[in-house]
Design a protein around this motif. Structure first.
Motif, PDB file in Angstrom:
ATOM      1  N   GLU A 113       0.813  -1.213   0.000  1.00 48.83           N
ATOM      2  CA  GLU A 113       0.000   0.000   0.000  1.00 48.83           C
ATOM      3  C   GLU A 113       0.853   1.272   0.000  1.00 48.83           C
ATOM      4  O   GLU A 113       0.338   2.369  -0.201  1.00 48.83           O
ATOM      5  CB  GLU A 113      -0.926   0.020   1.215  1.00 48.83           C
ATOM      6  N   ARG A 161      -7.732  -6.271  -0.635  1.00 44.38           N
ATOM      7  CA  ARG A 161      -8.214  -5.749   0.647  1.00 44.38           C
ATOM      8  C   ARG A 161      -9.635  -6.227   0.920  1.00 44.38           C
ATOM      9  O   ARG A 161     -10.006  -6.489   2.061  1.00 44.38           O
ATOM     10  CB  ARG A 161      -8.161  -4.230   0.654  1.00 44.38           C
ATOM     11  N   SER A 162     -10.458  -6.326  -0.126  1.00 46.41           N
ATOM     12  CA  SER A 162     -11.830  -6.808   0.053  1.00 46.41           C
ATOM     13  C   SER A 162     -11.943  -8.308  -0.192  1.00 46.41           C
ATOM     14  O   SER A 162     -12.955  -8.920   0.147  1.00 46.41           O
ATOM     15  CB  SER A 162     -12.782  -6.060  -0.880  1.00 46.41           C
ATOM     16  N   HIS A 184      -3.402   2.201 -10.323  1.00 49.32           N
ATOM     17  CA  HIS A 184      -4.011   1.973 -11.640  1.00 49.32           C
ATOM     18  C   HIS A 184      -3.165   2.602 -12.742  1.00 49.32           C
ATOM     19  O   HIS A 184      -3.030   2.047 -13.846  1.00 49.32           O
ATOM     20  CB  HIS A 184      -5.419   2.545 -11.662  1.00 49.32           C
ATOM     21  N   TRP A 197      -4.787 -10.158  -8.789  1.00 50.10           N
ATOM     22  CA  TRP A 197      -5.138 -10.013  -7.357  1.00 50.10           C
ATOM     23  C   TRP A 197      -4.016  -9.217  -6.700  1.00 50.10           C
ATOM     24  O   TRP A 197      -2.894  -9.700  -6.591  1.00 50.10           O
ATOM     25  CB  TRP A 197      -5.287 -11.402  -6.736  1.00 50.10           C
ATOM     26  N   HIS A 198      -4.301  -7.969  -6.320  1.00 45.93           N
ATOM     27  CA  HIS A 198      -3.230  -7.094  -5.828  1.00 45.93           C
ATOM     28  C   HIS A 198      -3.654  -6.427  -4.518  1.00 45.93           C
ATOM     29  O   HIS A 198      -4.850  -6.305  -4.200  1.00 45.93           O
ATOM     30  CB  HIS A 198      -2.903  -6.018  -6.865  1.00 45.93           C
ATOM     31  N   ASN A 199      -2.666  -5.974  -3.768  1.00 43.89           N
ATOM     32  CA  ASN A 199      -2.941  -5.279  -2.505  1.00 43.89           C
ATOM     33  C   ASN A 199      -2.315  -3.892  -2.470  1.00 43.89           C
ATOM     34  O   ASN A 199      -1.939  -3.382  -1.413  1.00 43.89           O
ATOM     35  CB  ASN A 199      -2.456  -6.110  -1.301  1.00 43.89           C
ATOM     36  N   ASP A 215      -9.232  -6.541  -5.881  1.00 47.46           N
ATOM     37  CA  ASP A 215      -8.680  -5.838  -4.727  1.00 47.46           C
ATOM     38  C   ASP A 215      -8.532  -6.812  -3.557  1.00 47.46           C
ATOM     39  O   ASP A 215      -9.529  -7.290  -3.006  1.00 47.46           O
ATOM     40  CB  ASP A 215      -9.585  -4.670  -4.334  1.00 47.46           C
ATOM     41  N   GLY A 242      -3.908  -1.203  -3.045  1.00 49.49           N
ATOM     42  CA  GLY A 242      -4.879  -0.218  -2.603  1.00 49.49           C
ATOM     43  C   GLY A 242      -5.502   0.528  -3.776  1.00 49.49           C
ATOM     44  O   GLY A 242      -5.374   0.138  -4.938  1.00 49.49           O
ATOM     45  N   ALA A 243      -6.177   1.633  -3.426  1.00 49.69           N
ATOM     46  CA  ALA A 243      -6.941   2.373  -4.438  1.00 49.69           C
ATOM     47  C   ALA A 243      -6.267   3.668  -4.857  1.00 49.69           C
ATOM     48  O   ALA A 243      -6.893   4.504  -5.525  1.00 49.69           O
ATOM     49  CB  ALA A 243      -8.341   2.671  -3.888  1.00 49.69           C
TER      50      ALA A 243
END
Length: 892
Positions: A649, A708-709, A690, A680-682, A706, A684-685
């Motif tokens: 993150e 995280r979810s 991106h 599948w990555h961590n 995501d 974040g946003a």
């Protein structure tokens, strides 16, 4: 020529055992033996039994007779009359097991500098049947003074020494009838006599009712006297003071068990009560140790612990009552508090009110001193509260700490009652433990111990019992029973709902069996850093500048990291991947990632967990993978690439460690990067996530999952790449990043650097920078301009760095962007005096940057360092504007 050994055997009324003891000697081989028997006034038929047993032996017997001078003097008489250079002792009721004398003599002969050798022993009952074996070396026993004081592990019948070593210290103290062997061991240690364990069980130690070791009161007095005598000889150094405190406590704790095991309960209560008062450890840990000591001491001699009987006894109930009373002792006087950190010892000693007053005085003095370059008022709690200290539970807790610090200042003039500060402080400490629970056992343990010492509560005792369960079931049970005795006022503090045991049902990773305790400290691990930088050199310059130079190497080294073998690919049918959910911890960061095969078995090479060592440099064990979570994973009917890593993150780890994984795949296994593949990555946003995926790899946002979810997935096919070395981005990865984000020609056609830039860090919640604007004003005349990377796209950041001739950055200030700097660029890192992990070194080495650092010495008040920030890694970097400006002028 066989080694020559004199065996000294004192006896008094030992006819019951002598035949068997002498028989064990006659079966010895490989030595030239002399038996020296000292009959110390026997009134039975010991001498007749001796002669019958020795008749026909091939070795000489020397018999000395006395009128009852005691075992110590008898042994001294024997070894002084002996003729051989090696002396072995054997008591009349013990046995020399086959090979004992030969093996010990061979070790002493092979190592001329060795002065003494002990072997392990087998405890046997009166009939000679084995009870248990004692191997003191397995518990850390040794022959240095520290080891001898801590363990006091010695048995005369297992001991062989050089005669000259005995002569040098005068042998046994003839005035002692108990613990004379411990006394001799300690005198040898103080004289520097080297020793070794022969790690074999070669002695039989007979346990019977007449044995001297079963007389409780004389043994207690004797050992206490000997230990006290040798502790007096220690120096006043902090290390020796600490050892003395530990030994005083440990000796009383063991003697308490010994008295209890002998049936002398009043003496046991007296000793254990004294141990409570002498303990150098926090009260919770002391209680755990007392219970665990009962179990371990009994196991050491092969007897049942009797713990359940003890915990339900009147003796233990009386000790519990004394533990609770000890937490409310009036102040007995307080030594001056240390100026650098908070002194918790008065709290652990049952004097929290005195500690609070000392902390208040210390805090006020640090505020009024106007420390360093900041105005004194900048550290006031109300001013600190306006800084960005984070949000969520962590931010709320830090605000609560600042309010408490403000209240602490009001202790001056007795405007507040010290007791009114204890309960909220205990709550703060308990909440710190709650935040750390799933992340790291060590700070969790520390905060629980502190909370209990400040104001013990059932909640904290329950949590500590759960924390201790795996390492000390006895201690955990004792804590739970102690909790039941909590007085009503102690129930005022309830644990934060759903965040700490017993409310949190999910076990932390360290609660699983088979997980070794972590010893590495990750990015702050001194052995890691020392080994990692062993080839680097540094030289001091003006104004605190340090110039760092990498190990000597070929100016154009081959890129070893570009080989496919440097990282490995795993394609797992129905593979699994999980991470410790970052949204469930207060820092919002991924602290563990696990890749598992189709059976759910973790693959250690593909998994990572904090504390993550620097690559190839930590002497401690690598951390085990995060255990499998409870429940079921989310099924993904697709091929999934696991693009995950520790702290992904953050910009640094995403850009330099996570994103290059796709570059490695594109280079070596492009078939796995089709548009149908899910990522599948961590990361974040954040916009840069991106942006970099699209810019560097052409990844469509629709392909992203995501983590995280979806913290635990099971995929039809899981593609995983072994992680990049932590904190050490490879040359190949850096080259790929430059080509992907600066353009194809960036590796060969670099622009001539022109600009002098400052990478802003500002009021970050993690390691904010104080004095940044003032420093920039000082640097304006030098042509240094600030660069706020947060407002730029990553390609724009890359171009700005590529154009720079000088880059100045507080540690963490978009430092990953140094990967885009031009070779020959000068870099100045401004870092915290107690936190300088070597992230910059690897970037500087691969990019051929000229790297300098400058330590910023000012730190927050001790109260903040202890209660507000988790570690130096999160403390503010307090800049000294004039000093930084002078350093920059010297560089230019």
């Amino acid at each position: 020529m066989l080694p020559q050994v004199s065996v000294v055997l004192p006896c008094r009324d030992a006819q019951t055992w002598l035949a068997e003891t002498i028989g064990s000697l006659r079966r010895q081989e490989g030595v030239e033996l002399e038996l020296v028997v000292v009959d110390d006034g026997s009134t039975d038929d010991s001498l007749q039994a001796l002669h019958r047993a020795w008749q026909g032996a091939p070795w000489p017997l020397r018999l000395l007779q006395t009128d009852g001078i005691g075992v110590s003097a008898a042994r001294n008489l024997g070894w002084r009359a002996s003729r051989h250079p090696l002396v072995a002792f054997l008591d009349a009721d013990d046995l020399a097991l086959p090979g004992r004398l030969q093996r010990q003599a061979e070790l002493l002969t092979a190592e001329p500098g060795l002065q003494q050798v002990l072997c392990g022993w087998r405890r046997i009952d009166p009939s000679g049947q084995p009870l248990t074996e004692v191997r003191p070396w397995e518990e850390g026993a040794g022959f240095s003074l520290q080891e001898a004081l801590r363990h006091k592990a010695v048995l005369p019948s297992a001991w062989m020494l050089r005669r000259e070593a005995l002569s040098a210290v005068g042998g046994f103290d003839g005035s002692l009838s108990q613990a004379e062997d411990v006394d001799l061991l300690l005198r040898l240690a103080r004289a520097g006599a080297s020793g070794a364990w022969l790690r074999e069980v070669l002695c039989g130690y007979r346990v019977h009712a007449a044995g001297a070791s079963r007389r409780a009161l004389p043994q207690v007095r004797g050992l206490s006297f000997v230990v006290a005598r040798h502790l007096k000889a220690l120096s006043g150094s902090p290390e020796d003071v600490g050892i003395a405190a530990e030994v005083r406590y440990g000796t009383r704790a063991w003697l308490g068990w010994y008295a209890w095991s002998c049936g002398d309960h009043p003496l046991a209560l007296e000793l254990w009560t004294t141990a409570l008062g002498l303990s150098p450890f926090p009260p919770g840990l002391t209680w755990v140790h007392l219970a665990e000591n009962v179990v371990r001491s009994a196991a050491r001699i092969g007897e049942p612990s009797g713990l359940q009987q003890l915990l339900t006894s009147d003796l233990w109930a009386a000790l519990e009552a004394r533990w609770w009373r000890a937490r409310h002792q009036p102040p007995l006087g307080l030594a001056a508090a240390r100026t650098s950190d908070l002194n918790w010892q008065p709290v652990y000693r049952g004097q929290p009110e005195a500690a609070l007053q000392a902390w208040s005085d210390q805090f006020r003095a640090e505020l009024e001193a106007g420390p360093g370059e900041l105005e004194a008022s900048a550290w006031l709690p109300a001013v600190m509260a306006r800084w960005c200290l984070g949000d969520g539970p962590l931010g709320e807790l830090r605000q609560q700490v600042l309010r408490w610090c403000s209240d602490l200042l009001e202790l001056q003039g007795q405007r507040r009652d010290p007791e009114s500060l204890r309960r909220p402080l205990a709550e703060i400490l308990l909440q710190w433990a709650a935040l750390c629970w799933q992340e790291d056992r060590r700070p969790t343990h520390q905060r629980l111990e502190q909370s209990i010492a400040v104001w013990p509560t059932a909640a904290a005792l329950t949590a500590l019992a759960r924390l201790q369960h795996l390492s000390s079931e006895a201690g955990s049970q004792a804590l739970l029973q102690l909790r039941a005795k909590a007085a009503d006022p102690m129930e005022a503090i309830a644990p934060p709902a759903g965040s700490i045991p017993p409310e949190d049902p999910e076990p932390a990773f360290w609660e699983h069996t088979g997980i070794e305790p972590d010893r590495c400290q990750g990015p702050q691990c001194p052995p890691c850093i020392e080994r990692l930088l062993s080839g680097w050199s540094s030289s001091s310059g003006p104004h605190g500048l340090m110039h760092w130079q990498p190990p000597a190497q070929d100016p154009n080294p081959p890129d070893q990291h570009s080989s496919p073998s440097e990282r490995r690919l795993a394609v797992l049918e129905h593979g699994e991947a999980w991470l410790r959910p970052p949204q469930r911890n207060a820092w919002g960061s991924t602290h563990a990632v696990t890749i598992a095969d189709g059976s759910g078995a973790p693959l250690a090479e593909f998994s990572r967990r904090y504390p993550q060592p620097w690559p190839g440099s930590c002497p401690f064990l690598q951390p085990a993978p995060q255990p499998r979570p409870p429940g079921d994973p989310q099924w993904i009917e697709a091929t999934v690439i696991a693009l995950v890593g520790l702290s992904a993150e953050t910009y640094y780890h995403w850009l330099l460690e996570i994103l290059p994984t796709l570059g490695w795949l594109a280079t070596h296994h492009p078939q796995w990067l089709g548009p149908e593949v899910r990522i599948w990555h961590n990361g974040g946003a954040a916009e840069y996530v991106h942006e970099t995926l699209q810019q560097a790899c052409g990844i469509d946002p629709a392909q992203l999952l995501d983590a995280r979810s979806l913290p635990w997935i099971r995929a039809r096919r899981l593609v995983a790449v072994s992680p990049a070395p932590f904190g050490c981005p490879s040359a190949a990865g850096q080259l790929w990043l430059r080509q992907a984000l600066l353009g194809p020609g960036s590796a060969t056609a670099e622009a001539a650097p022109q600009r002098r830039i400052w990478l802003r860090r500002g009021a970050s919640a993690r390691r904010p920078v104080f004095g940044e604007q003032e420093t920039l004003e000082h640097l304006e005349a030098q042509g240094v301009a600030p660069l706020d990377c947060a407002g730029l796209t990553v390609p724009e950041q890359a171009r700005r760095l590529a154009e720079a001739s000088l880059v100045i950055t507080p540690h963490g200030g978009a430092m990953a962007n140094l990967v885009f700097a031009t070779a020959g660029t000068t870099v100045l890192e401004l870092h915290h005096s107690h936190y300088q992990p070597p992230y910059y070194q690897h970037l500087a080495q691969h990019r051929q940057l000229i790297y300098f650092s400058q330590s910023q010495h000012e730190r927050p008040p001790a109260l903040y360092r202890d209660l507000l920030f988790e570690s130096p890694a999160t403390e503010p970097i307090v800049l000294n504007p004039e000093r930084v400006a002078e350093a920059v002028r010297s560089l230019l």
